[in-house]
Design an enzyme around this catalytic site. Sequence first.
Site, PDB file in Angstrom:
ATOM      1  CB  CYS A 150      -0.912   0.009   1.222  1.00 41.38           C
ATOM      2  SG  CYS A 150      -1.908  -1.497   1.398  1.00 41.38           S
ATOM      3  NE  ARG A 199       4.152   1.711  -1.453  1.00 42.66           N
ATOM      4  CZ  ARG A 199       5.343   1.220  -1.141  1.00 42.66           C
ATOM      5  NH1 ARG A 199       6.390   1.514  -1.901  1.00 42.66           N
ATOM      6  NH2 ARG A 199       5.502   0.446  -0.097  1.00 42.66           N
ATOM      7  CD1 TRP A 206      -2.260  -5.074  -4.608  1.00 42.65           C
ATOM      8  CD2 TRP A 206      -1.735  -6.150  -2.732  1.00 42.65           C
ATOM      9  NE1 TRP A 206      -2.093  -6.394  -4.922  1.00 42.65           N
ATOM     10  CE2 TRP A 206      -1.777  -7.085  -3.777  1.00 42.65           C
ATOM     11  CE3 TRP A 206      -1.428  -6.601  -1.449  1.00 42.65           C
ATOM     12  CZ2 TRP A 206      -1.522  -8.428  -3.597  1.00 42.65           C
ATOM     13  CZ3 TRP A 206      -1.178  -7.950  -1.250  1.00 42.65           C
ATOM     14  CH2 TRP A 206      -1.213  -8.845  -2.325  1.00 42.65           C
ATOM     15  CG  ASN A 235       2.957  -0.436   3.040  1.00 42.16           C
ATOM     16  OD1 ASN A 235       2.373  -1.390   2.543  1.00 42.16           O
ATOM     17  ND2 ASN A 235       4.209  -0.134   2.749  1.00 42.16           N
ATOM     18  N   GLY A 236       1.627  -2.694   5.419  1.00 40.64           N
ATOM     19  CA  GLY A 236       2.303  -3.819   6.052  1.00 40.64           C
ATOM     20  C   GLY A 236       1.329  -4.857   6.544  1.00 40.64           C
ATOM     21  CD  GLU A 288      20.554 -17.270  -4.430  1.00 40.46           C
ATOM     22  OE1 GLU A 288      20.316 -16.049  -4.428  1.00 40.46           O
ATOM     23  OE2 GLU A 288      20.712 -17.912  -5.487  1.00 40.46           O
ATOM     24  CE  LYS A 325      21.413 -13.167  -4.712  1.00 42.82           C
ATOM     25  NZ  LYS A 325      21.349 -14.075  -5.880  1.00 42.82           N
ATOM     26  CD  GLU A 332      24.526 -13.265  -8.831  1.00 45.84           C
ATOM     27  OE1 GLU A 332      23.802 -13.348  -9.835  1.00 45.84           O
ATOM     28  OE2 GLU A 332      24.062 -13.134  -7.672  1.00 45.84           O
ATOM     29  CG  HIS A 353      31.797 -38.425  -2.561  1.00 49.16           C
ATOM     30  ND1 HIS A 353      31.952 -39.729  -2.957  1.00 49.16           N
ATOM     31  CD2 HIS A 353      30.951 -38.443  -1.509  1.00 49.16           C
ATOM     32  CE1 HIS A 353      31.207 -40.506  -2.193  1.00 49.16           C
ATOM     33  NE2 HIS A 353      30.587 -39.752  -1.302  1.00 49.16           N
ATOM     34  CE  LYS A 410      16.644  -7.766 -10.928  1.00 48.99           C
ATOM     35  NZ  LYS A 410      17.113  -8.429  -9.701  1.00 48.99           N
TER      36      LYS A 410
END
Length: 610
Positions: free
Chosen positions: A2, A28, A76, A100-101, A482, A486, A489, A505, A605
């Site tokens: 929101c 939003r 929202w 908002n939240g 992951e 990161k 990257e 192994h 991106k």
Amino acid sequence: MCGIIGVISQKDNVAPQIMAGLRLLEYRGYDSAGLAVLDASGTIRRARAAGKLAALAERLNQNPLSGSTGVGHTRWATHGAATEVNAHPLATDQVAVVHNGIIENFQELKTELMARGRKFESQTDTEVIVQLMSQKLTEGLDPFAATQAVLSRLDGAFALVFLFAGQPNLLIGARRGSPLAIGYGDGTMCLGSDALAVGPLSDRVSYLDDDDWVVITATEAVVRDRQGQTVKRPIVALDPLVSVSLGKSGYRHYMRKEILEQPQVVGDTLRSLLDPQKGRLTLDFPFDLHKTPRLGLVGCGTSYYAAQVARHFLETLAKIPTDLEVASEFRYRKPVLTPGGSFIFISQSGETADTLAALRYCRDQGQNVISLVNVPGSSIEREANGRLLTKAGPEFGVASTKTFAAQLILLTALAVVLGARRGLIDQKEESRLTRLLLEAPALMAEALSLDEEIKTLAKTLIAPARDVLYLGRGTSYALALEGALKLKELSYIHAEGYASGELKHGPIALVDESVPVIFLAPSDDYFPKTVSNLEEVRARGGQVVFVGDAEGANKIKGELAGRLVLPYADPLIAPLVYAVAAQLLAYHAAVFKGTDVDQPRNLAKSVTVE
């Protein structure tokens, strides 16, 4: 997600200014909108309307509101349908609030307040805030003491602005997890969800930190921390027309901002699936996905690792045979597909070329194809015949963070829904799993609060390293991959993620006193085996970094190179919590090395070409 705004002016009617701010915030959410001002007598006057902002504008044209202090909201919907009664501001005769939240403990608070005689009108979680504030004011607390008392009772992520009856030169704002900016103007002060909203009224802007609350008048802002101590937050010049830094909300990097947004993003995505009246998650497709004989998950990079976590839950909770595919390999392999099978194609942008090509192959082979994207209207969404949409909002950092979290929560929720539809999870277990998912934003916020500890680990152990190993079992194996991605990257440090059971192994040959080995080790069924691997590394002089919860940490005796104790999280949501730690570790290592965090070399991106 929101949009909220509050304005105090020494000279102007703020209603038109609030409406202008809401127009900048409408991206939003536009399920409903509302505005509240204090009139000349100090009484709260409201106008609310379901639908887009134009409906509210029309209502104000017919019955204008006027006042020098006011708040506005564009919604929202999460709790409660998009109706006028659920539209913000929510208000009593004493106070109005825009929010908002997500208030995670709203049901507990609502039960308590109803027992004390409080009457509720909406189906929103937000109404517990205004009712609790009214209760504190009725008990004799002033607005400042009442604010502290209310904030101490709220669990979850939120940005709030309070408007008090009889207080024409006062607004109080607060934030935890959701952004809130202070705008400094000439005889006008304002609060808003982002700098874009306050820019037309301000020439300077400041951003609240988590658990800050602020008292604003027409001429000043006084910021206090969680303990009520006055604190200073940087105030920066604002170009309301064009400034790349606006989108960073005062943070040095987009990635930093986006990591911190994750509790809200996870909550927004989850709430988009939740029927608050029934307490059940709902997902609808134009076909019976729960009857599919086989399911495939296709993605690239971070999306592929989100799929790897999801496979674990889809097979354990829903008992659906699930294949995991790298899109760039799958599209050329000419795979043999199970008749009547289904595939989910995961992409932040919805435009990833390899993933789109794989989707088209499966669609042409008669498979059910489902998109899971963050951009509505993207190619992958348009070409699928089933759709899942994350609620991460725009992500500008090249290394995906909040979109990864949104993908994880959505796929995990899907596993719960499919398990229930296949009759493998009864209603009691479904409710338990749903409650666990709802705990994720708060636990992620707890992990974010360990930022300084993570920063120290990154500075002393990770940034100086040439090679780093990440190890994990089960879903933590995917998190190891992951985490290593990161770090590669962002910092250009060579890093590899391995399944802990594969250590003997081959990878153990890389271990020496110069190599940090990061063990992602939540307290789950795999923990005893992970400890054995940890001891094997320690016996060979490796720099062991333990990342786990307090229960696990207490079982690791002896000296370690590093130890990070995260909040305990059920295995269902642990990947979300541990992802936060891995992201922050990579972020801080990159900052210390001086690399370009938001735009790492050689990366883009959205990969829209092969």
